[in-house]
Scaffold this motif. Structure first.
Motif, PDB file in Angstrom:
ATOM      1  N   GLU A  37      57.918  21.558  20.112  1.00 49.20           N
ATOM      2  CA  GLU A  37      56.933  20.629  19.556  1.00 49.20           C
ATOM      3  C   GLU A  37      56.758  19.391  20.433  1.00 49.20           C
ATOM      4  N   LYS A  38      55.666  18.673  20.171  1.00 46.58           N
ATOM      5  CA  LYS A  38      55.418  17.428  20.875  1.00 46.58           C
ATOM      6  C   LYS A  38      56.414  16.385  20.393  1.00 46.58           C
ATOM      7  N   ALA A  39      57.084  15.696  21.321  1.00 47.50           N
ATOM      8  CA  ALA A  39      58.087  14.693  20.967  1.00 47.50           C
ATOM      9  C   ALA A  39      57.955  13.485  21.883  1.00 47.50           C
ATOM     10  N   ASP A  40      58.526  12.377  21.428  1.00 49.91           N
ATOM     11  CA  ASP A  40      58.536  11.170  22.260  1.00 49.91           C
ATOM     12  C   ASP A  40      59.566  11.290  23.375  1.00 49.91           C
ATOM     13  N   VAL A  41      60.680  11.970  23.058  1.00 53.00           N
ATOM     14  CA  VAL A  41      61.786  12.102  24.008  1.00 53.00           C
ATOM     15  C   VAL A  41      62.266  13.547  24.020  1.00 53.00           C
ATOM     16  N   LEU A  61      63.435  21.465  31.882  1.00 53.62           N
ATOM     17  CA  LEU A  61      62.890  20.130  32.169  1.00 53.62           C
ATOM     18  C   LEU A  61      61.382  20.206  32.369  1.00 53.62           C
ATOM     19  N   HIS A  62      60.935  21.217  33.105  1.00 53.20           N
ATOM     20  CA  HIS A  62      59.501  21.388  33.352  1.00 53.20           C
ATOM     21  C   HIS A  62      58.764  21.798  32.079  1.00 53.20           C
ATOM     22  N   LYS A  63      59.426  22.631  31.255  1.00 50.41           N
ATOM     23  CA  LYS A  63      58.812  23.036  29.994  1.00 50.41           C
ATOM     24  C   LYS A  63      58.587  21.827  29.086  1.00 50.41           C
ATOM     25  N   ALA A  64      59.553  20.926  29.058  1.00 50.68           N
ATOM     26  CA  ALA A  64      59.429  19.721  28.226  1.00 50.68           C
ATOM     27  C   ALA A  64      58.245  18.871  28.676  1.00 50.68           C
ATOM     28  N   LYS A  65      58.140  18.662  29.974  1.00 48.55           N
ATOM     29  CA  LYS A  65      57.048  17.822  30.494  1.00 48.55           C
ATOM     30  C   LYS A  65      55.692  18.486  30.255  1.00 48.55           C
ATOM     31  N   LYS A  66      55.662  19.816  30.330  1.00 50.85           N
ATOM     32  CA  LYS A  66      54.415  20.539  30.081  1.00 50.85           C
ATOM     33  C   LYS A  66      54.019  20.442  28.608  1.00 50.85           C
ATOM     34  N   THR A  67      55.002  20.477  27.711  1.00 44.30           N
ATOM     35  CA  THR A  67      54.721  20.391  26.274  1.00 44.30           C
ATOM     36  C   THR A  67      54.109  19.042  25.917  1.00 44.30           C
ATOM     37  N   ASN A  68      54.631  17.985  26.520  1.00 46.54           N
ATOM     38  CA  ASN A  68      54.070  16.644  26.292  1.00 46.54           C
ATOM     39  C   ASN A  68      54.189  15.821  27.566  1.00 46.54           C
ATOM     40  N   PRO A  69      53.141  15.790  28.374  1.00 42.95           N
ATOM     41  CA  PRO A  69      53.188  15.024  29.625  1.00 42.95           C
ATOM     42  C   PRO A  69      53.486  13.544  29.423  1.00 42.95           C
ATOM     43  N   GLY A  71      55.605  12.451  27.106  1.00 42.31           N
ATOM     44  CA  GLY A  71      56.965  12.314  26.590  1.00 42.31           C
ATOM     45  C   GLY A  71      57.943  11.911  27.685  1.00 42.31           C
ATOM     46  N   ILE A  72      59.041  11.291  27.277  1.00 41.92           N
ATOM     47  CA  ILE A  72      60.095  10.902  28.214  1.00 41.92           C
ATOM     48  C   ILE A  72      61.076  12.062  28.333  1.00 41.92           C
ATOM     49  N   VAL A  73      61.164  12.644  29.521  1.00 44.23           N
ATOM     50  CA  VAL A  73      62.065  13.775  29.760  1.00 44.23           C
ATOM     51  C   VAL A  73      63.364  13.246  30.363  1.00 44.23           C
ATOM     52  N   VAL A  74      64.454  13.493  29.652  1.00 45.21           N
ATOM     53  CA  VAL A  74      65.763  12.982  30.055  1.00 45.21           C
ATOM     54  C   VAL A  74      66.648  14.144  30.502  1.00 45.21           C
TER      55      VAL A  74
END
Length: 433
Positions: A37-41, A61-69, A71-74
């Motif tokens: 899902e779309k998340a802030d972090v 990491l790339h999947k997270a950024k693709k889900t929400n560009p 969002g903050i990927v940690v």
């Protein structure tokens, strides 16, 4: 309310630390949402034990950024620690946090959101003190993993973990006991002692810590993580067997049954010493489950050396053998060794051991048919159209009872006695309660 999503890779230590980070996020007002899902972090707790682990870490990491560009990927943990430059150069990653700063996740995030300049959150040299984290609950509801130490001083020639985790640090005994007492109050019955190299536990002996846990009222089961073979002396096995709640399920990491390969790996035991440890456990306990890891295709491993491993694995007759094909890790001594084994040979050798493993594992489970066993019930699941409640024996053998057969009166997180009548599936015993 900010939202946070997470993905955890790797070992049980990572799982424990992920639980602690999630607990801190919740306590500070974050809502945890699914990773898809779309998340802030987005928190990705990375692993670097193999090249595949590195690749999976990058993929998530790339999947997270693709889900929400936006969002903050940690990126957190071992891959960050072992290849900092590569992670820093990855455009999908907004924030890097090393292993020794996981406990500070919330503060680091808040500083980031507030635009506060902060010092590096990756300590390449690591700290010399144990970084305390404490759990009040875990993602599992019946079994709690308890981290008792971090780091490793072994420096096996194939392994990146001492570089990613640092040297051995041990948790204070009082902190371990306090955490377990809190989790007992929360309803947990089984506790698994875990760490990077728990045999190196140093605040008192590992055995003294186990004995103190065994005395805690409400602890029903104690299970041990991976042990170094040489820690298993006759005295160690005998004293363990006298404890009320110890589970006769022991993971002794082997890696190879060939002495010359063990030397090249910088493993600090011989096959004979390993077998002595297994014999001590089998003398002290009735039908203990002995499990292990084996690496096939280590640099220079000849057909003759591999055959020694095959014969050793057959002789020990493990309950389960986890088989890994050697993974070349940049920066380790093994990566520079001559006579690297072709991938096709690794695959063929892996298949040989897999066949042995499957036969031995089946035979170990078959030994329970007709016997009475104790099972900690963990979850309900529908199998072949029937609702079952599934759990594990003390030996960590999976067993299931039909819910209709217990009139729905037996719930998850209960310990029950039952008779094994056969198999529900290849790896699940069928239980009559």
């Amino acid at each position: 309310m900010k939202t946070a999503a997470y993905h955890n890779l790797g070992c049980k230590v990572n799982s424990y630390e992920m639980d602690a980070m999630l607990q801190a996020l919740r306590q500070n007002g974050y809502k945890i949402v699914p990773f898809e899902e779309k998340a802030d972090v987005y928190i990705v707790n990375t692993c670097t034990v193999t090249n595949i682990a590195d690749r999976k870490s990058r993929q998530m990491l790339h999947k997270a950024k693709k889900t929400n560009p936006e969002g903050i990927v940690v990126a957190v943990g071992c891959y960050v620690q072992s290849d900092t430059q590569a992670v820093e150069a990855d455009e999908a990653v907004d924030l890097l946090i090393g292993n020794n700063r996981k406990k500070d996740l919330v503060q680091i995030l808040e500083n980031y959101f507030d635009g506060i300049e902060q010092e590096s959150v990756i300590d390449i040299n690591h700290t010399s003190e144990y970084e305390e984290m404490k759990l009040g609950a875990t993602q599992e509801h019946t079994r709690a993993y308890i981290k008792i130490q971090d780091g490793c001083n072994q420096f096996c020639t194939y392994c990146m973990i001492p570089y990613a985790r640092g040297r051995v640090r041990s948790r204070q005994k009082a902190d371990v006991l306090e955490e377990i007492k809190g989790l007992v109050t929360a309803g947990y019955k089984e506790f698994v002692l875990t760490g990077i190299h728990i045999s190196s536990y140093g605040n008192g002996s590992l055995l003294e810590l186990i004995q103190a846990i065994d005395d805690i009222n409400g602890v029903e089961r104690i299970r041990l993580g991976s042990l170094e073979p040489r820690i298993v002396t006759k005295e160690f096995a005998d004293r363990l067997s006298k404890l009320k709640h110890i589970c006769p399920h022991f993971h002794l990491s082997l890696q190879s049954g060939c002495e010359s390969v063990l030397k090249r790996m910088n493993r600090h035991y011989t096959p004979d010493e390993y077998q002595k440890g297994v014999n001590y456990l089998r003398t002290a306990f009735d039908h203990p489950a002995i499990t292990t890891d084996v690496i096939v295709g280590f640099p220079g491993e000849t057909d003759e050396e591999f055959e020694q491993t095959v014969q050793f694995v057959k002789r020990i007759d493990f309950y389960e053998t986890h088989i890994f094909k050697y993974s070349k890790r940049k920066g380790t001594k093994a990566a520079a060794m001559p006579n690297q084994v072709p991938e096709s040979v690794k695959s063929q050798r892996s298949m040989v051991l897999q066949e042995i493993e499957e036969r031995a594992s089946k035979a170990f489970r078959e030994d329970y048919i007709g016997k009475n066993v104790e099972v900690l019930l963990e979850e309900q699941k529908e199998i072949k159209g029937t609702q079952y409640i599934i759990g594990h024996t003390k030996e960590y053998v999976k067993a299931a009872a039909a819910v209709t057969g217990v009139n729905g009166s037996i719930l998850e997180n209960e310990i029950v006695q039952g008779t094994v009548t056969g198999f529900l599936e290849a790896d699940i015993l069928l239980l009559q309660i």
